[in-house]
Write a protein that holds these residues in place. Sequence first.
Motif, mmCIF file in Angstrom:
data_model
loop_
_atom_site.group_PDB
_atom_site.id
_atom_site.type_symbol
_atom_site.label_atom_id
_atom_site.label_comp_id
_atom_site.label_asym_id
_atom_site.label_seq_id
_atom_site.Cartn_x
_atom_site.Cartn_y
_atom_site.Cartn_z
ATOM 1 N N ASP A 115 30.754 5.817 24.482
ATOM 2 C CA ASP A 115 29.692 5.054 23.731
ATOM 3 C C ASP A 115 28.332 4.505 24.654
ATOM 4 O OD1 ASP A 115 31.113 5.418 21.492
ATOM 5 O OD2 ASP A 115 32.208 3.292 21.747
ATOM 6 N N ASN A 116 28.766 4.217 25.528
ATOM 7 C CA ASN A 116 27.669 3.344 26.582
ATOM 8 C C ASN A 116 27.784 4.303 27.763
ATOM 9 O OD1 ASN A 116 25.483 2.142 27.188
ATOM 10 N ND2 ASN A 116 26.471 0.002 27.098
ATOM 11 N N TRP A 117 27.644 5.586 27.776
ATOM 12 C CA TRP A 117 27.329 6.421 29.014
ATOM 13 C C TRP A 117 26.610 5.912 30.190
ATOM 14 C CZ3 TRP A 117 23.188 8.843 30.824
ATOM 15 C CH2 TRP A 117 22.314 8.925 29.985
ATOM 16 N N THR A 118 25.504 5.054 29.819
ATOM 17 C CA THR A 118 24.582 4.640 30.934
ATOM 18 C C THR A 118 25.183 3.730 32.115
ATOM 19 O OG1 THR A 118 23.755 2.696 29.632
ATOM 20 C CG2 THR A 118 22.590 4.933 29.560
ATOM 21 N N ASN A 119 26.431 3.112 31.618
ATOM 22 C CA ASN A 119 27.157 2.288 32.357
ATOM 23 C C ASN A 119 28.239 2.962 33.483
ATOM 24 O OD1 ASN A 119 26.521 -0.135 31.210
ATOM 25 N ND2 ASN A 119 28.371 -0.063 29.751
ATOM 26 N N ILE A 120 28.138 4.281 33.194
ATOM 27 C CA ILE A 120 28.937 5.087 34.026
ATOM 28 C C ILE A 120 28.032 5.666 35.467
ATOM 29 C CG2 ILE A 120 30.229 7.326 34.367
ATOM 30 C CD1 ILE A 120 31.056 6.904 31.488
#
Length: 60
Positions: free
Chosen positions: A8-13
């Motif tokens: 859902d929030n791939w920018t955290n990866i």
Amino acid sequence: MFKRIIYDNWTNIVPVISFWLTFGVFMAITIRALCFKKDFVEHMGNLPLEDQPGESESKA
């Protein structure tokens, strides 16, 4: 059968991957530097201070 992984929030990866890549590079450089032979380290440490062969004769 196949499950699709959706972040859902791939920018955290991205920061985590960047951190581990940077950490791996610095660890590789550190391990390589620790594995240098003592003669090589002394040579590289004195490199700007050593005279080139034949250089001292031409200056004198």
